[in-house]
Design a protein around this motif. Structure first.
Motif, PDB file in Angstrom:
ATOM      1  N   ALA A 131       0.438  -1.389  -0.125  1.00 26.59           N
ATOM      2  CA  ALA A 131       0.069  -0.196  -0.472  1.00 26.59           C
ATOM      3  C   ALA A 131       0.967   0.985  -0.062  1.00 26.59           C
ATOM      4  N   ALA A 132       0.456   1.676  -0.971  1.00 23.11           N
ATOM      5  CA  ALA A 132       0.894   3.260  -0.983  1.00 23.11           C
ATOM      6  C   ALA A 132       0.540   5.009  -0.584  1.00 23.11           C
ATOM      7  N   ILE A 133       0.793   4.751   0.918  1.00 26.21           N
ATOM      8  CA  ILE A 133      -0.055   5.882   1.438  1.00 26.21           C
ATOM      9  C   ILE A 133       0.796   7.543   0.839  1.00 26.21           C
ATOM     10  N   THR A 134      -0.453   8.312   0.762  1.00 26.88           N
ATOM     11  CA  THR A 134       0.351   9.367   0.623  1.00 26.88           C
ATOM     12  C   THR A 134      -0.520  10.390   1.813  1.00 26.88           C
ATOM     13  N   LEU A 135       0.276  10.833   3.308  1.00 27.42           N
ATOM     14  CA  LEU A 135      -0.227  11.776   3.931  1.00 27.42           C
ATOM     15  C   LEU A 135       0.793  13.307   4.277  1.00 27.42           C
ATOM     16  N   HIS A 136      -0.050  14.099   3.642  1.00 27.25           N
ATOM     17  CA  HIS A 136       0.638  15.567   3.613  1.00 27.25           C
ATOM     18  C   HIS A 136       1.944  15.561   2.880  1.00 27.25           C
ATOM     19  N   GLY A 137       1.681  15.585   2.014  1.00 34.64           N
ATOM     20  CA  GLY A 137       2.426  15.421   0.566  1.00 34.64           C
ATOM     21  C   GLY A 137       4.014  14.914   0.506  1.00 34.64           C
ATOM     22  N   VAL A 138       4.390  13.209   1.460  1.00 34.96           N
ATOM     23  CA  VAL A 138       4.634  12.008   1.431  1.00 34.96           C
ATOM     24  C   VAL A 138       3.677  10.751   1.191  1.00 34.96           C
ATOM     25  N   THR A 139       4.218  10.410  -0.019  1.00 41.19           N
ATOM     26  CA  THR A 139       4.148   8.937   0.088  1.00 41.19           C
ATOM     27  C   THR A 139       5.529   8.080   0.170  1.00 41.19           C
ATOM     28  N   ARG A 140       4.640   6.488   1.478  1.00 42.94           N
ATOM     29  CA  ARG A 140       5.082   6.130   1.847  1.00 42.94           C
ATOM     30  C   ARG A 140       4.697   4.542   0.775  1.00 42.94           C
ATOM     31  N   THR A 141       5.335   3.693   0.791  1.00 38.77           N
ATOM     32  CA  THR A 141       4.935   2.286   0.928  1.00 38.77           C
ATOM     33  C   THR A 141       5.334   1.174   1.945  1.00 38.77           C
ATOM     34  N   VAL A 142       3.901   0.463   2.238  1.00 38.22           N
ATOM     35  CA  VAL A 142       4.097  -0.691   3.599  1.00 38.22           C
ATOM     36  C   VAL A 142       3.325  -1.837   2.974  1.00 38.22           C
ATOM     37  N   ARG A 143       4.211  -2.927   3.427  1.00 38.34           N
ATOM     38  CA  ARG A 143       3.632  -4.141   3.889  1.00 38.34           C
ATOM     39  C   ARG A 143       2.554  -4.228   4.586  1.00 38.34           C
ATOM     40  N   VAL A 144       1.413  -4.410   4.121  1.00 36.81           N
ATOM     41  CA  VAL A 144       0.142  -4.639   4.960  1.00 36.81           C
ATOM     42  C   VAL A 144      -0.303  -6.162   4.751  1.00 36.81           C
ATOM     43  N   PRO A 145      -0.819  -6.897   6.515  1.00 39.46           N
ATOM     44  CA  PRO A 145      -1.856  -7.956   6.543  1.00 39.46           C
ATOM     45  C   PRO A 145      -2.783  -8.052   6.574  1.00 39.46           C
ATOM     46  N   VAL A 146      -3.798  -8.535   4.743  1.00 36.57           N
ATOM     47  CA  VAL A 146      -5.283  -7.788   4.474  1.00 36.57           C
ATOM     48  C   VAL A 146      -6.189  -9.992   4.766  1.00 36.57           C
ATOM     49  N   ARG A 147      -7.324  -9.626   5.493  1.00 40.89           N
ATOM     50  CA  ARG A 147      -8.215 -10.824   5.275  1.00 40.89           C
ATOM     51  C   ARG A 147      -8.824 -10.122   4.426  1.00 40.89           C
ATOM     52  N   LEU A 148      -9.559 -10.989   3.265  1.00 41.22           N
ATOM     53  CA  LEU A 148     -10.406 -10.658   2.848  1.00 41.22           C
ATOM     54  C   LEU A 148     -11.760 -12.350   2.870  1.00 41.22           C
ATOM     55  N   GLU A 149     -12.536 -11.344   2.329  1.00 38.43           N
ATOM     56  CA  GLU A 149     -13.728 -11.814   2.436  1.00 38.43           C
ATOM     57  C   GLU A 149     -14.554 -11.715   1.390  1.00 38.43           C
ATOM     58  N   GLN A 150     -14.772 -12.815   0.598  1.00 40.94           N
ATOM     59  CA  GLN A 150     -15.657 -12.293  -0.424  1.00 40.94           C
ATOM     60  C   GLN A 150     -17.246 -12.324  -0.698  1.00 40.94           C
ATOM     61  N   ALA A 151     -18.320 -12.439  -1.258  1.00 43.64           N
ATOM     62  CA  ALA A 151     -19.371 -12.398  -1.156  1.00 43.64           C
ATOM     63  C   ALA A 151     -19.323 -13.736  -1.942  1.00 43.64           C
ATOM     64  N   GLY A 152     -20.084 -15.002  -2.109  1.00 45.26           N
ATOM     65  CA  GLY A 152     -19.795 -15.736  -3.514  1.00 45.26           C
ATOM     66  C   GLY A 152     -20.774 -15.142  -4.515  1.00 45.26           C
ATOM     67  N   ASP A 153     -21.475 -14.272  -4.681  1.00 43.16           N
ATOM     68  CA  ASP A 153     -21.687 -13.955  -5.882  1.00 43.16           C
ATOM     69  C   ASP A 153     -21.401 -12.444  -6.659  1.00 43.16           C
ATOM     70  N   GLY A 154     -20.040 -12.176  -5.789  1.00 44.87           N
ATOM     71  CA  GLY A 154     -18.876 -11.529  -6.271  1.00 44.87           C
ATOM     72  C   GLY A 154     -19.383 -10.476  -6.096  1.00 44.87           C
ATOM     73  N   LYS A 155     -20.413 -10.154  -5.458  1.00 43.49           N
ATOM     74  CA  LYS A 155     -20.799  -8.196  -5.392  1.00 43.49           C
ATOM     75  C   LYS A 155     -20.021  -7.834  -4.153  1.00 43.49           C
ATOM     76  N   SER A 156     -19.737  -8.587  -2.925  1.00 45.12           N
ATOM     77  CA  SER A 156     -19.572  -7.846  -2.086  1.00 45.12           C
ATOM     78  C   SER A 156     -17.821  -7.928  -1.913  1.00 45.12           C
ATOM     79  N   LEU A 157     -17.151  -7.604  -0.984  1.00 43.62           N
ATOM     80  CA  LEU A 157     -16.106  -7.991  -0.692  1.00 43.62           C
ATOM     81  C   LEU A 157     -15.647  -7.096   0.316  1.00 43.62           C
ATOM     82  N   ARG A 158     -14.828  -7.595   1.695  1.00 41.70           N
ATOM     83  CA  ARG A 158     -14.574  -7.137   2.936  1.00 41.70           C
ATOM     84  C   ARG A 158     -13.116  -7.361   2.857  1.00 41.70           C
ATOM     85  N   ALA A 159     -12.337  -6.463   3.552  1.00 42.98           N
ATOM     86  CA  ALA A 159     -11.060  -6.403   3.604  1.00 42.98           C
ATOM     87  C   ALA A 159     -10.810  -5.897   4.886  1.00 42.98           C
TER      88      ALA A 159
END
Length: 237
Positions: A158-186
């Protein structure tokens, strides 16, 4: 002698998600991921739009030093996240306004297990100083995040831009996706260091009252199918 009521708003503001130094370009330390490039989804590509009402992002910052008992830990929250998620390429681009963030909602303080209760005046002063004296939200009103999911891994760069500074970090993510593909939770959480953003953590009295370097970021992002492919508004390039 310090007057706690006057000291806390200024002290607390420098705890919050921001630098006490001017914006600059920061070189990532060894071991950090490189730049993140997120392309606007192609026409017809499945696109999910972030639902601000169901999405919550919080930052918890904690006091330190020998006189830490004179201050408060804080929870800052955004409930105005907008943007899109493209599930197939594993990309996301979203943003939120600094001036729409809340400070120290009682429910969020309880969830975070914070053991002090700042006064209403202290919270208002903290929020004002955060926006005006620290973040300069008038000139830098938005925080933007561009993320790319790592194939086969439960993490995103994830590249985070705040106050004119961009920083790239690796972020653990848990994904849950609906069976019909119409929604996703991260959802997930990550600890960031102010010093990794070129920020010198705030301290006075030779460090007797100080801000701990780590900041605890937690997110629960919900994205739903847009009304038509490609109809979700993407943050400006």
């Amino acid at each position: 002698m310090f007057h706690r009521g006057r000291l806390l708003p200024v002290f607390s503001a420098c705890l919050l998600l921001a630098a006490c130094t001017p914006p600059s370009t920061v070189t990532p330390p060894p071991g950090m991921p490189g730049s993140v490039r997120v392309a606007t989804p192609a026409s017809g590509e499945r696109l999910l739009q972030i639902d601000p009402q169901a999405t919550l992002l919080t930052i918890t910052v904690r006091r330190g030093g020998a006189l830490a008992r004179l201050g408060h830990d804080h929870v800052i929250a955004s409930r105005t996240v907008t943007g899109w998620v493209a599930p197939e390429p594993g990309q996301a681009d979203f943003q939120f306004r600094l001036d729409a963030m809340t400070v120290d909602e009682s429910g969020l303080r309880a969830q975070a297990g914070l053991d002090t209760t700042p006064s209403g005046d202290a919270i208002a002063g903290t929020r004002h100083n955060m926006l005006v004296r620290v973040l300069d939200a008038e000139h830098y009103p938005l925080v933007r995040v561009q993320a790319r999911l790592q194939p086969g891994a439960q993490a995103a760069d994830a590249a985070i831009t705040l106050h004119g500074v961009t920083r790239t970090v690796r972020v653990p993510v848990r994904l849950e996706q609906a069976g019909d593909g119409k929604s996703l939770r991260a959802s997930g959480a990550v600890v960031l260091k102010q010093s990794d953003f070129g920020i010198v953590p705030f301290a006075i009295l030779g460090g007797a009252m100080a801000v701990q370097d780590p900041m605890e970021l937690a997110f629960d992002i919900v994205a739903i199918q847009a009304s038509a492919p490609g109809s979700a508004a993407a943050p400006a390039q």
